[in-house]
Design a protein around this motif. Sequence first.
Motif, PDB file in Angstrom:
ATOM      1  N   ASN A   1      -4.359   7.312   1.617  1.00 19.69           N
ATOM      2  CA  ASN A   1      -4.033   6.413   0.512  1.00 19.69           C
ATOM      3  C   ASN A   1      -3.747   7.217  -0.756  1.00 19.69           C
ATOM      4  OD1 ASN A   1      -4.524   4.191   2.168  1.00 19.69           O
ATOM      5  ND2 ASN A   1      -6.696   4.172   1.646  1.00 19.69           N
ATOM      6  N   LEU A   2      -2.756   6.766  -1.526  1.00 22.86           N
ATOM      7  CA  LEU A   2      -2.394   7.425  -2.782  1.00 22.86           C
ATOM      8  C   LEU A   2      -2.724   6.506  -3.949  1.00 22.86           C
ATOM      9  CD1 LEU A   2       1.060   9.131  -2.041  1.00 22.86           C
ATOM     10  CD2 LEU A   2      -1.163  10.229  -2.328  1.00 22.86           C
ATOM     11  N   SER A   3      -3.590   6.982  -4.840  1.00 25.48           N
ATOM     12  CA  SER A   3      -3.926   6.214  -6.034  1.00 25.48           C
ATOM     13  C   SER A   3      -3.075   6.668  -7.211  1.00 25.48           C
ATOM     14  CB  SER A   3      -5.410   6.395  -6.378  1.00 25.48           C
ATOM     15  OG  SER A   3      -5.684   7.758  -6.668  1.00 25.48           O
TER      16      SER A   3
ATOM     17  N   GLY B   1      -4.814   2.783  -2.682  1.00 23.74           N
ATOM     18  CA  GLY B   1      -3.353   2.820  -2.574  1.00 23.74           C
ATOM     19  C   GLY B   1      -2.705   1.460  -2.669  1.00 23.74           C
TER      20      GLY B   1
ATOM     21  N   VAL C   1       0.935   5.401   0.736  1.00 20.35           N
ATOM     22  CA  VAL C   1       0.229   6.504   1.386  1.00 20.35           C
ATOM     23  C   VAL C   1       1.107   7.741   1.361  1.00 20.35           C
ATOM     24  CG1 VAL C   1      -1.022   4.932   2.913  1.00 20.35           C
ATOM     25  CG2 VAL C   1       1.142   5.925   3.670  1.00 20.35           C
ATOM     26  N   ASP C   2       0.491   8.909   1.681  1.00 17.17           N
ATOM     27  CA  ASP C   2       1.281  10.129   1.806  1.00 17.17           C
ATOM     28  C   ASP C   2       1.708  10.304   3.253  1.00 17.17           C
ATOM     29  OD1 ASP C   2      -1.644  12.341   1.623  1.00 17.17           O
ATOM     30  OD2 ASP C   2      -0.921  11.028   3.223  1.00 17.17           O
TER      31      ASP C   2
ATOM     32  N   ARG D   1       0.854  -1.184   0.000  1.00 19.43           N
ATOM     33  CA  ARG D   1       0.000   0.000   0.000  1.00 19.43           C
ATOM     34  C   ARG D   1       0.891   1.236   0.000  1.00 19.43           C
ATOM     35  NH1 ARG D   1      -5.273   0.841   1.817  1.00 19.43           N
ATOM     36  NH2 ARG D   1      -5.302  -1.233   2.772  1.00 19.43           N
TER      37      ARG D   1
ATOM     38  N   SER E   1      -1.150   1.909  -8.437  1.00 16.52           N
ATOM     39  CA  SER E   1      -1.903   1.667  -7.213  1.00 16.52           C
ATOM     40  C   SER E   1      -3.364   2.046  -7.442  1.00 16.52           C
ATOM     41  CB  SER E   1      -1.317   2.479  -6.057  1.00 16.52           C
ATOM     42  OG  SER E   1      -1.395   3.873  -6.323  1.00 16.52           O
TER      43      SER E   1
END
Length: 250
Positions: free
Chosen positions: A25-27, A46, A19-20, A17, A42
Amino acid sequence: MLLCCTFIFSQQTVMGRVVDEGGENLSKVIVINMSTDKKVYSDAEGIFSIEANPNDELRFVKEDFNRTSRRVLTNGVNSPLFVTLYQIPKDVGEVKIVKKLTGDLEQDSRIVAKVDKGEQVRDAVGLPQPVGKMREKPAEVKSVLLPILLGSLDVQGLYDLISGKAKRQKRQYKYDDLQEHIAWIRDRVDDEYFVKAGIPADRISEFIQFSFLAKPHVRTFVKARNLPGVMLRLEETVPLFLERLKQDQK
């Protein structure tokens, strides 16, 4: 067969996964396996999954975030990855526009690319591009000897082979193509991009030629006029060239 089986069973699916720094969550993060060039994105949560072999390097790239890398399957462990990307700080009050690399290769290529006004004009008016190069074709052994066996003689071709003209032409064409490919990159990428990577300004052309030898695929992307692909592989050869410079200094 034993080697093939070993490779198949050693390759596994790595999940994780992204994330920032705030844990969100980062897509649409590009996940690149640097050993196989395989790329995935992702999802909205994410989460990503990608095939990898032991000790492969995964690179995570997203616009406006610093890129990062992870080694996977070290010591035979295939645990899920938890990757945090940190956003690139932005200067809000700065009047001067500063070029910053985002980590997104396609975006980077537009930032460092120089404007070819001649190409813009040709595209605007729809002028056709030249096909191929106007070159005299060097004589080939087969094309000269085969007609002789059939009772025909190519005098000029035979002379070119005997005198060495054909070999000189091939060497010259090879040199011309090399210089053209180097110039294509330098015409489209600012010198500052290479200097920031540690390449001395007076050795940029030497570095590009070194990259052609270390990563032959670089020239394949040059021929395809794919600047992001060129930049990705040039980036991979920077450490090799810098190490070579250190050895030369010693």
